[in-house]
Design a protein around this motif. Structure first.
Motif, PDB file in Angstrom:
ATOM      1  N   ARG A   4       0.821  -1.218   0.000  1.00  8.81           N
ATOM      2  CA  ARG A   4       0.000   0.000   0.000  1.00  8.81           C
ATOM      3  C   ARG A   4       0.850   1.261   0.000  1.00  8.81           C
ATOM      4  O   ARG A   4       0.541   2.220  -0.695  1.00  8.81           O
ATOM      5  CB  ARG A   4      -0.929   0.008   1.209  1.00  8.81           C
ATOM      6  N   SER A   5       1.916   1.271   0.773  1.00  4.74           N
ATOM      7  CA  SER A   5       2.765   2.463   0.790  1.00  4.74           C
ATOM      8  C   SER A   5       3.511   2.614  -0.527  1.00  4.74           C
ATOM      9  O   SER A   5       3.760   3.723  -0.977  1.00  4.74           O
ATOM     10  CB  SER A   5       3.745   2.421   1.961  1.00  4.74           C
ATOM     11  N   ARG A   6       3.831   1.483  -1.168  1.00  2.00           N
ATOM     12  CA  ARG A   6       4.473   1.539  -2.478  1.00  2.00           C
ATOM     13  C   ARG A   6       3.506   2.126  -3.507  1.00  2.00           C
ATOM     14  O   ARG A   6       3.878   2.950  -4.334  1.00  2.00           O
ATOM     15  CB  ARG A   6       4.900   0.134  -2.880  1.00  2.00           C
ATOM     16  N   GLN A   7       2.238   1.717  -3.440  1.00  2.00           N
ATOM     17  CA  GLN A   7       1.230   2.254  -4.342  1.00  2.00           C
ATOM     18  C   GLN A   7       0.986   3.731  -4.078  1.00  2.00           C
ATOM     19  O   GLN A   7       0.824   4.514  -5.013  1.00  2.00           O
ATOM     20  CB  GLN A   7      -0.084   1.498  -4.203  1.00  2.00           C
ATOM     21  N   THR A   9       3.096   5.894  -2.819  1.00  2.00           N
ATOM     22  CA  THR A   9       4.243   6.640  -3.303  1.00  2.00           C
ATOM     23  C   THR A   9       4.206   6.762  -4.819  1.00  2.00           C
ATOM     24  O   THR A   9       4.467   7.837  -5.373  1.00  2.00           O
ATOM     25  CB  THR A   9       5.552   5.949  -2.859  1.00  2.00           C
ATOM     26  N   GLY A  10       3.873   5.676  -5.489  1.00  2.00           N
ATOM     27  CA  GLY A  10       3.758   5.712  -6.948  1.00  2.00           C
ATOM     28  C   GLY A  10       2.666   6.656  -7.411  1.00  2.00           C
ATOM     29  O   GLY A  10       2.833   7.379  -8.394  1.00  2.00           O
ATOM     30  N   ALA A  11       1.544   6.668  -6.702  1.00  2.00           N
ATOM     31  CA  ALA A  11       0.451   7.564  -7.059  1.00  2.00           C
ATOM     32  C   ALA A  11       0.849   9.021  -6.856  1.00  2.00           C
ATOM     33  O   ALA A  11       0.530   9.884  -7.680  1.00  2.00           O
ATOM     34  CB  ALA A  11      -0.787   7.243  -6.226  1.00  2.00           C
ATOM     35  N   PHE A  12       1.566   9.306  -5.777  1.00  2.00           N
ATOM     36  CA  PHE A  12       1.984  10.683  -5.514  1.00  2.00           C
ATOM     37  C   PHE A  12       2.984  11.170  -6.558  1.00  2.00           C
ATOM     38  O   PHE A  12       2.868  12.279  -7.073  1.00  2.00           O
ATOM     39  CB  PHE A  12       2.587  10.802  -4.109  1.00  2.00           C
ATOM     40  N   VAL A  13       3.949  10.336  -6.879  1.00  2.00           N
ATOM     41  CA  VAL A  13       4.931  10.704  -7.902  1.00  2.00           C
ATOM     42  C   VAL A  13       4.246  10.860  -9.254  1.00  2.00           C
ATOM     43  O   VAL A  13       4.539  11.792 -10.011  1.00  2.00           O
ATOM     44  CB  VAL A  13       6.065   9.662  -7.957  1.00  2.00           C
ATOM     45  N   GLY A  14       3.314   9.972  -9.570  1.00  2.00           N
ATOM     46  CA  GLY A  14       2.557  10.087 -10.807  1.00  2.00           C
ATOM     47  C   GLY A  14       1.703  11.340 -10.854  1.00  2.00           C
ATOM     48  O   GLY A  14       1.564  11.968 -11.903  1.00  2.00           O
ATOM     49  N   LEU A  15       1.132  11.712  -9.721  1.00  2.00           N
ATOM     50  CA  LEU A  15       0.333  12.935  -9.641  1.00  2.00           C
ATOM     51  C   LEU A  15       1.183  14.153  -9.952  1.00  2.00           C
ATOM     52  O   LEU A  15       0.788  15.021 -10.738  1.00  2.00           O
ATOM     53  CB  LEU A  15      -0.286  13.059  -8.248  1.00  2.00           C
ATOM     54  N   LEU A  16       2.362  14.219  -9.348  1.00  2.00           N
ATOM     55  CA  LEU A  16       3.246  15.359  -9.602  1.00  2.00           C
ATOM     56  C   LEU A  16       3.736  15.384 -11.047  1.00  2.00           C
ATOM     57  O   LEU A  16       3.747  16.438 -11.691  1.00  2.00           O
ATOM     58  CB  LEU A  16       4.438  15.316  -8.646  1.00  2.00           C
ATOM     59  N   ALA A  17       4.135  14.237 -11.554  1.00  2.00           N
ATOM     60  CA  ALA A  17       4.641  14.176 -12.927  1.00  2.00           C
ATOM     61  C   ALA A  17       3.540  14.471 -13.943  1.00  2.00           C
ATOM     62  O   ALA A  17       3.756  15.190 -14.923  1.00  2.00           O
ATOM     63  CB  ALA A  17       5.257  12.811 -13.191  1.00  2.00           C
ATOM     64  N   GLY A  18       2.342  13.927 -13.712  1.00  2.00           N
ATOM     65  CA  GLY A  18       1.223  14.182 -14.618  1.00  2.00           C
ATOM     66  C   GLY A  18       0.776  15.635 -14.593  1.00  2.00           C
ATOM     67  O   GLY A  18       0.464  16.210 -15.631  1.00  2.00           O
ATOM     68  N   GLY A  19       0.744  16.226 -13.419  1.00  2.00           N
ATOM     69  CA  GLY A  19       0.388  17.641 -13.325  1.00  2.00           C
ATOM     70  C   GLY A  19       1.392  18.529 -14.032  1.00  2.00           C
ATOM     71  O   GLY A  19       1.030  19.481 -14.728  1.00  2.00           O
ATOM     72  N   ALA A  20       2.671  18.215 -13.873  1.00  2.00           N
ATOM     73  CA  ALA A  20       3.710  18.979 -14.560  1.00  2.00           C
ATOM     74  C   ALA A  20       3.600  18.799 -16.069  1.00  2.00           C
ATOM     75  O   ALA A  20       3.760  19.760 -16.833  1.00  2.00           O
ATOM     76  CB  ALA A  20       5.085  18.553 -14.071  1.00  2.00           C
ATOM     77  N   ALA A  21       3.306  17.581 -16.505  1.00  2.00           N
ATOM     78  CA  ALA A  21       3.154  17.332 -17.938  1.00  2.00           C
ATOM     79  C   ALA A  21       1.939  18.066 -18.506  1.00  2.00           C
ATOM     80  O   ALA A  21       1.998  18.618 -19.603  1.00  2.00           O
ATOM     81  CB  ALA A  21       3.032  15.835 -18.193  1.00  2.00           C
ATOM     82  N   GLY A  22       0.846  18.096 -17.756  1.00  2.00           N
ATOM     83  CA  GLY A  22      -0.337  18.823 -18.197  1.00  2.00           C
ATOM     84  C   GLY A  22      -0.100  20.313 -18.277  1.00  2.00           C
ATOM     85  O   GLY A  22      -0.532  20.985 -19.221  1.00  2.00           O
ATOM     86  N   PHE A  23       0.607  20.856 -17.295  1.00  2.00           N
ATOM     87  CA  PHE A  23       0.946  22.275 -17.325  1.00  2.00           C
ATOM     88  C   PHE A  23       1.849  22.574 -18.514  1.00  2.00           C
ATOM     89  O   PHE A  23       1.652  23.553 -19.232  1.00  2.00           O
ATOM     90  CB  PHE A  23       1.631  22.675 -16.017  1.00  2.00           C
ATOM     91  N   PHE A  24       2.839  21.719 -18.746  1.00  2.00           N
ATOM     92  CA  PHE A  24       3.749  21.901 -19.872  1.00  2.00           C
ATOM     93  C   PHE A  24       2.981  21.830 -21.190  1.00  2.00           C
ATOM     94  O   PHE A  24       3.254  22.592 -22.118  1.00  2.00           O
ATOM     95  CB  PHE A  24       4.856  20.845 -19.828  1.00  2.00           C
ATOM     96  N   LEU A  25       2.018  20.924 -21.285  1.00  2.00           N
ATOM     97  CA  LEU A  25       1.222  20.779 -22.499  1.00  2.00           C
ATOM     98  C   LEU A  25       0.409  22.041 -22.788  1.00  2.00           C
ATOM     99  O   LEU A  25       0.415  22.545 -23.922  1.00  2.00           O
ATOM    100  CB  LEU A  25       0.294  19.572 -22.366  1.00  2.00           C
TER     101      LEU A  25
END
Length: 77
Positions: A4-7, A9-25
């Motif tokens: 659960r903590s691995r998931q 952490t993955g969700a949080f990192v994905g949230l940050l990366a996806g938000g940055a990608a959306g802003f960049f887009l």
């Protein structure tokens, strides 16, 4: 580290990366319109354009969180 903590952490990192990608887009599209097409996108006059500029980073962040959680769960072992 538990599954659960691995998931999470993955969700949080994905949230940050996806938000940055959306802003960049959205910023890349705005720069393209401004410099290549010589037309500045004005969000004050159009509610739909404002919704797109707000919604794209949010949707990308959610998609990144889902992808990050799934990837972390698959690689957890």
């Amino acid at each position: 580290m538990s599954a659960r903590s691995r998931q999470a952490t993955g969700a949080f990192v994905g949230l940050l990366a996806g938000g940055a990608a959306g802003f960049f887009l959205t910023e890349s599209v705005a720069v393209f319109f401004h410099f290549v097409l010589d037309r500045t996108l004005d969000v004050e006059g159009t509610g739909i354009l404002l919704a797109v500029f707000i919604g794209v980073p949010i949707l990308c962040a959610v998609a990144g969180a889902v992808a990050g959680a799934r990837l972390a769960a698959r690689q957890g072992g």
